[in-house]
Scaffold this active site. Structure first.
Site, short mmCIF file in Angstrom:
data_model
loop_
_atom_site.label_atom_id
_atom_site.label_comp_id
_atom_site.label_asym_id
_atom_site.label_seq_id
_atom_site.Cartn_x
_atom_site.Cartn_y
_atom_site.Cartn_z
N ASP A 1 0.88 -1.17 0.00
CA ASP A 1 0.00 0.00 0.00
C ASP A 1 0.92 1.23 0.00
O ASP A 1 2.15 1.11 -0.19
CB ASP A 1 -0.99 -0.05 1.18
CG ASP A 1 -0.33 0.22 2.53
OD1 ASP A 1 0.92 0.31 2.59
OD2 ASP A 1 -1.05 0.33 3.54
N CYS B 1 3.13 -3.11 4.01
CA CYS B 1 2.29 -1.97 4.37
C CYS B 1 3.07 -1.19 5.43
O CYS B 1 4.27 -1.43 5.61
CB CYS B 1 0.90 -2.39 4.82
SG CYS B 1 0.85 -3.44 6.29
N THR C 1 2.98 -1.09 8.79
CA THR C 1 3.48 -1.91 9.90
C THR C 1 3.69 -3.37 9.53
O THR C 1 4.36 -4.10 10.25
CB THR C 1 2.44 -1.91 11.04
OG1 THR C 1 1.21 -2.43 10.51
CG2 THR C 1 2.22 -0.52 11.60
N HIS D 1 11.10 -23.53 9.45
CA HIS D 1 10.08 -24.21 10.24
C HIS D 1 8.67 -24.08 9.64
O HIS D 1 7.87 -25.00 9.79
CB HIS D 1 10.04 -23.64 11.66
CG HIS D 1 11.23 -24.00 12.48
ND1 HIS D 1 11.27 -23.87 13.84
CD2 HIS D 1 12.46 -24.48 12.12
CE1 HIS D 1 12.45 -24.26 14.30
NE2 HIS D 1 13.20 -24.63 13.27
N HIS E 1 8.59 -30.61 11.03
CA HIS E 1 7.80 -29.41 10.72
C HIS E 1 6.70 -29.70 9.69
O HIS E 1 5.69 -29.00 9.65
CB HIS E 1 8.70 -28.28 10.23
CG HIS E 1 9.76 -27.93 11.23
ND1 HIS E 1 9.46 -27.39 12.45
CD2 HIS E 1 11.11 -28.12 11.20
CE1 HIS E 1 10.58 -27.23 13.14
NE2 HIS E 1 11.59 -27.66 12.42
C1 RB5 Z 1 -1.85 2.93 6.39
O1 RB5 Z 1 -1.87 4.19 6.99
C2 RB5 Z 1 -1.52 1.86 7.40
O2 RB5 Z 1 -2.58 1.68 8.27
C3 RB5 Z 1 -1.15 0.56 6.69
O3 RB5 Z 1 -0.07 0.77 5.86
C4 RB5 Z 1 -0.78 -0.60 7.57
O4 RB5 Z 1 0.21 -0.26 8.47
C5 RB5 Z 1 -1.88 -1.33 8.18
O5 RB5 Z 1 -1.72 -2.31 8.92
#
Ligand code: RB5
Length: 166
Positions: free
Chosen positions: A10, A67, A69, A100, A135
């Site tokens: 994203d 993304c 996080t 694993h 595994h």
């Molecule tokens: C976008 O602002 C953010 O929420 C997305 O990139 C991600 O971290 C969601 O888990």
């Protein structure tokens, strides 16, 4: 013929995705970029789905999702049959996720990782083989859960569902 790596992000992962594309090229690895193509805000499920749907259908072997996080992409990816998505923010986890867990989707946090660390994590994840042995039986149990819960023909659903058609 089965393509190798599909990559998507994203807006929160866009910058890191662009850097990892240079890295993949440098390593001589074939990949397909399924978006996003700018840092304009988008919804991570839309881009996560593009990658995991193709892996689920057998059109790609591995995926990399990014993304902000890594959390949202992980949540989306692991909803899909045959997807073993692992968020890795260190090299040790990247290695173990392959040895694993036979991870087939690497998830990274674009707002968490520096570019060099992300490259090292990716290199480790791409080059580490599944150990098999004890595994395998554990992964078979996950497959059993999938098969027990997914009573429908998911290949047909994935091909036809409008919301998943991107
Ligand atoms: C976008 O602002 C953010 O929420 C997305 O990139 C991600 O971290 C969601 O888990």
């Amino acid at each position: 013929m089965k393509k190798t790596i599909a990559i998507a992000s994203d807006h929160g992962g866009f910058e890191l995705k662009e850097d990892l594309k240079h890295f993949l090229k440098h390593e001589g690895l074939e990949f397909t970029d399924l978006g996003t193509h700018s840092d304009d805000p988008v919804d991570y499920p839309d881009y996560g789905i593009k990658v995991v749907k193709q892996i689920s259908l057998g059109n790609f072997q591995r995926g990399i999702l990014i993304c902000g996080t890594g959390i949202g992409m992980s949540m989306v990816a692991n909803k899909f049959p045959k997807i073993r998505a692992t968020e890795c923010h260190d090299v040790f986890t990247a290695r173990l996720s392959r040895e694993h867990n036979d991870s087939n989707v690497l998830v990274l946090g674009g707002r968490i990782l520096g570019k060099e660390l992300a490259r090292e994590i990716s290199r480790t994840w791409l080059n580490t083989k599944f150990t098999g042995g004890r595994h395998t039986a554990r992964l078979d149990k996950i497959r059993e859960i999938e098969e027990a819960l997914i009573k429908y023909d998911y290949e047909e659903i994935l091909k036809n569902a409008k919301t998943l058609s991107s």
